[in-house]
Design an enzyme around this catalytic site. Structure first.
Site, PDB file in Angstrom:
ATOM      1  CE  LYS A 125      20.947  11.341  -4.248  1.00 36.12           C
ATOM      2  NZ  LYS A 125      19.800  10.522  -3.811  1.00 36.12           N
ATOM      3  NE  ARG A 132      20.780  14.917   0.950  1.00 36.59           N
ATOM      4  CZ  ARG A 132      21.472  13.805   0.843  1.00 36.59           C
ATOM      5  NH1 ARG A 132      22.527  13.745   0.052  1.00 36.59           N
ATOM      6  NH2 ARG A 132      21.115  12.737   1.493  1.00 36.59           N
ATOM      7  NE  ARG A 188      21.157   2.013  -0.113  1.00 39.30           N
ATOM      8  CZ  ARG A 188      21.057   3.332  -0.208  1.00 39.30           C
ATOM      9  NH1 ARG A 188      21.575   3.961  -1.250  1.00 39.30           N
ATOM     10  NH2 ARG A 188      20.427   4.023   0.718  1.00 39.30           N
ATOM     11  NE  ARG A 219      23.233   4.495   3.124  1.00 33.13           N
ATOM     12  CZ  ARG A 219      23.057   5.449   2.227  1.00 33.13           C
ATOM     13  NH1 ARG A 219      23.651   5.363   1.050  1.00 33.13           N
ATOM     14  NH2 ARG A 219      22.304   6.491   2.502  1.00 33.13           N
ATOM     15  NE  ARG A 240      18.298   8.034   3.799  1.00 34.36           N
ATOM     16  CZ  ARG A 240      18.452   6.864   3.166  1.00 34.36           C
ATOM     17  NH1 ARG A 240      18.087   5.735   3.764  1.00 34.36           N
ATOM     18  NH2 ARG A 240      18.982   6.827   1.982  1.00 34.36           N
TER      19      ARG A 240
END
Ligand code: AP5
Length: 216
Positions: A14, A89, A128, A161, A172
């Site tokens: 996203k 969300r 990431r 992160r 998550r």
């Protein structure tokens, strides 16, 4: 004011898509995750409230998001356009967004769901790396910086992160399935859902999302 919602699992891309399509669409990329991370860093009341939820990979209470997004829309010019990455969300936030939009003469034009298989999502989250200084986003293999570990944009050292640890990723993804995935049906019911295959490279996925948004 037009609001385009990007839906998709954690790691679907996203943020990567929003960063690529916002300028060509003359829109502002709004990442509630980034806004919350900034608030945590700054130690604001919203950040102090959000910190523990984010560390566990859970959703931050809706009231915090209502204030953040409400302030954003209240301050925006009437002809503004936003690409919303990470908001809404859950169905309560989607209803909240409709109420806020009505109050500020805005409307959700489309919700674009970026579909990516689970194995790809896990690889994207595991690889990431982000820049703590300017927020730029990389992947060790698929979107590698020119120099390993160094931000292309500002030269800062890249980091993982805090919520990209295996246990938090698992949580998550579970939270996504339980609370956010129902939004796909929510936007489908009102005729605003579009779906894009997010498994290609970043530029081609962004181009596909942009075509969908421009096509209405
Ligand atoms: P948030 O920051 O929104 O995280 P998320 O939804 O889990 O999404 P991600 O940022 O992990 O993934 P993404 O889909 O943007 O993927 P990206 O483009 O980075 O939220 C974090 C936390 O904040 C939440 O857990 C929650 O606690 C809180 N929060 C935020 N909003 C909230 C809300 N509305 N309500 C309540 N709480 C909220 O890509 C991932 C990786 O893949 C990158 O390395 C990228 O370089 C790479 N990549 C992307 N696309 C491609 C591609 N096409 N090909 C190859 N590599 C790619």
């Amino acid at each position: 004011m037009d609001l385009t919602v990007l839906l998709g699992a954690p790691g679907a891309g996203k943020g990567t898509v929003a960063a690529r399509i916002a300028a060509p669409l003359n829109a502002k990329h709004v990442s509630t995750g980034a806004m919350l991370r900034d608030a945590v860093k700054a130690g604001t009341p919203a950040g102090l409230c959000a910190k523990a939820y984010m560390e566990r990979g859970e959703l931050v209470p809706d009231a915090v998001l209502a204030d953040m997004v409400g302030d954003l829309l209240a301050a925006a010019p009437r002809d503004a356009r936003f690409v919303l990455d990470g908001f809404p969300r859950n169905t309560n936030q989607a209803a909240m967004l409709d109420t806020l939009a009505a109050r500020h003469n805005a409307r959700v034009d489309l919700a674009v769901c970026i579909d990516v298989p689970l194995d790809v999502v896990l690889d994207r989250l595991g690889g990431r790396r982000v820049c703590p200084a300017c927020g730029a986003n990389f992947h060790v293999r698929t979107l590698a910086p020119r120099q390993a570990g160094v931000c292309d944009s500002c030269g800062a050292s890249l980091v993982t992160r805090a919520d990209d640890q295996p246990d938090t990723i698992r949580n998550r993804l579970a939270v996504y399935e339980e609370q956010t995935a129902p939004l796909v049906a929510w936007y489908d019911r009102v005729g605003k859902l579009r779906r894009v295959d997010g498994s290609g490279d970043a530029d081609s996925v962004a181009a596909a999302v942009r075509r969908v948004v421009e096509g209405g």
